[in-house]
Design an enzyme around this catalytic site. Sequence first.
Site, PDB file in Angstrom:
ATOM      1  N   PHE A 155      25.965  20.545  -5.573  1.00  0.00           N
ATOM      2  CA  PHE A 155      26.691  19.415  -4.866  1.00  0.00           C
ATOM      3  C   PHE A 155      26.711  19.440  -3.252  1.00  0.00           C
ATOM      4  O   PHE A 155      27.315  19.107  -2.545  1.00  0.00           O
ATOM      5  CB  PHE A 155      28.038  19.367  -5.315  1.00  0.00           C
ATOM      6  CG  PHE A 155      28.521  19.262  -6.551  1.00  0.00           C
ATOM      7  CD1 PHE A 155      28.584  17.885  -7.184  1.00  0.00           C
ATOM      8  CD2 PHE A 155      28.803  20.251  -7.449  1.00  0.00           C
ATOM      9  CE1 PHE A 155      28.647  17.602  -8.691  1.00  0.00           C
ATOM     10  CE2 PHE A 155      28.834  20.264  -8.812  1.00  0.00           C
ATOM     11  CZ  PHE A 155      28.861  18.719  -9.308  1.00  0.00           C
ATOM     12  N   CYS A 275      20.270  11.237  -2.224  1.00  0.00           N
ATOM     13  CA  CYS A 275      20.978  11.328  -3.390  1.00  0.00           C
ATOM     14  C   CYS A 275      21.600   9.963  -3.912  1.00  0.00           C
ATOM     15  O   CYS A 275      21.461   9.369  -5.087  1.00  0.00           O
ATOM     16  CB  CYS A 275      22.192  12.228  -3.430  1.00  0.00           C
ATOM     17  SG  CYS A 275      21.362  14.021  -3.409  1.00  0.00           S
TER      18      CYS A 275
END
Length: 443
Positions: A155, A275
């Site tokens: 993340f 992303c």
Amino acid sequence: MVNIAVIGTGYVGTVAAVAFAAIGHQVTGIEVDPVKLSALRTGTVPFHEPGLDERLRHELAQGRISFTDDLAAGVAGTRVVFLCVGTPPGPDGRPDLSMLRAAAAQVGSALADGAIAVTKSTVPIGWGGELRTIIAGTHPAGADARFGVVSNPEFLREGSATHDFLYPDRVVIGGDDEDAVDEVARMYRPILEQTFPGGNRSLQPALIRTDVATAETIKYAANGFLATKIAYINEIARICDSAGADVEIVAEAVGLDHRIERKFLNAGTGYGGSCFGKDLAALSTYGEDHGIELPILDAVNPSNIIQRNQVVGKLRAALGDLTGRRVAILGLSYKPNTDDLREAPSITIVESLLAAGARVVAYDPIVKGLPTAPGIAIARDAYEAATGADAVVLVTEWSEFDDLNFRELSRVMAGDVFIDGRNRLDPAAVTEGGLRYMGMGRR
Ligand code: UDX
């Protein structure tokens, strides 16, 4: 200490390799590109990430990290192999898994008995099953092969990637075998307990142990939600522009609700990066492939493109026809502290301006050109970019733009339009400098 191989030293792989070394593991980074390989071996990270070069050099000097292009040699003898190969968007919105599949096949033929293959690359939900099949197909023990398959999504944010890795909110480990999950969780113990040098004992990252498909879904659900949150506030900003309301005050008030919270409610020129756009496209194609209707997720990327073009609409409103108008763009990277141009809003904005006949001059502290628009002029600083410009647009909020001298800008400009595409500056200061301030949904 665990022997680890990290396959693919792009963004995620390099950060993971350096961070695993920093918490005491013995890491072999595997990279096939000879230029990247020799850079990494001499302590140079092949992309811009603050502080990562220093950390890499430190781990090289400690002997905890090394790099090779020999995947079989790098994987043999390691307990845990991290797949960090790129999964760039393919032409139909689905991630292109060709590099990952090729790497997985090679891993299978070199994997030690009982070792664990961990996917860190962002992969379509369901990849874990395919990984097991690929490895079983190339493993020397064939159908009798013993190995673990784990999903451990990442993340990290560019610009603060090492920090995000070492001080995470949570670590997600999904596996179809409890022992494999245990082993990967043990590897993360210095991070989970913050016992590595420089760890923050008051931080208690959560450990989410689950199955592979759930771990894969968590990654998409997190990115999809963050992107949706940004697209949502940008739509509210458009309403604010129309209503004469102020999105900054709206976001502050709405964000005070603990159920919502203020983070990722910054209106601007839209999200970019490798992303969000890609992961939303992957979620949409998952829906298509499995016959699931996903109208919210399908709408987020198109909404984001509309937001990028708000800047051009504002310029038209202020200047009329843009033919021959000179526009200075401040900031090209998709966000500050990175040289990454993937999906950067600047690309869409510059293309729209050029299509409208405007002349574009850009300045970015690190990026020195737009491959998609090689013709645009690149200035050495913000004032050179603004010289003779009818309008200046702040696209990326690099911190050096916080100290802009608006009087000087106004002196060198031909016009007086200043668009703060990130709502970063004090409108009063811009106006006092003699410029006409326009924000994104901001009074
Ligand atoms: C993101 C996720 O944050 C990370 O967890 C994931 O693993 C990879 O994708 P990154 O792309 O590096 O990380 O940057 P992030 O800081 O999340 O910003 C993404 C984009 O959203 C940038 O273009 C940024 O300018 C934009 N953004 C972010 C906004 O427009 N408004 C906000 O409030 C926050």
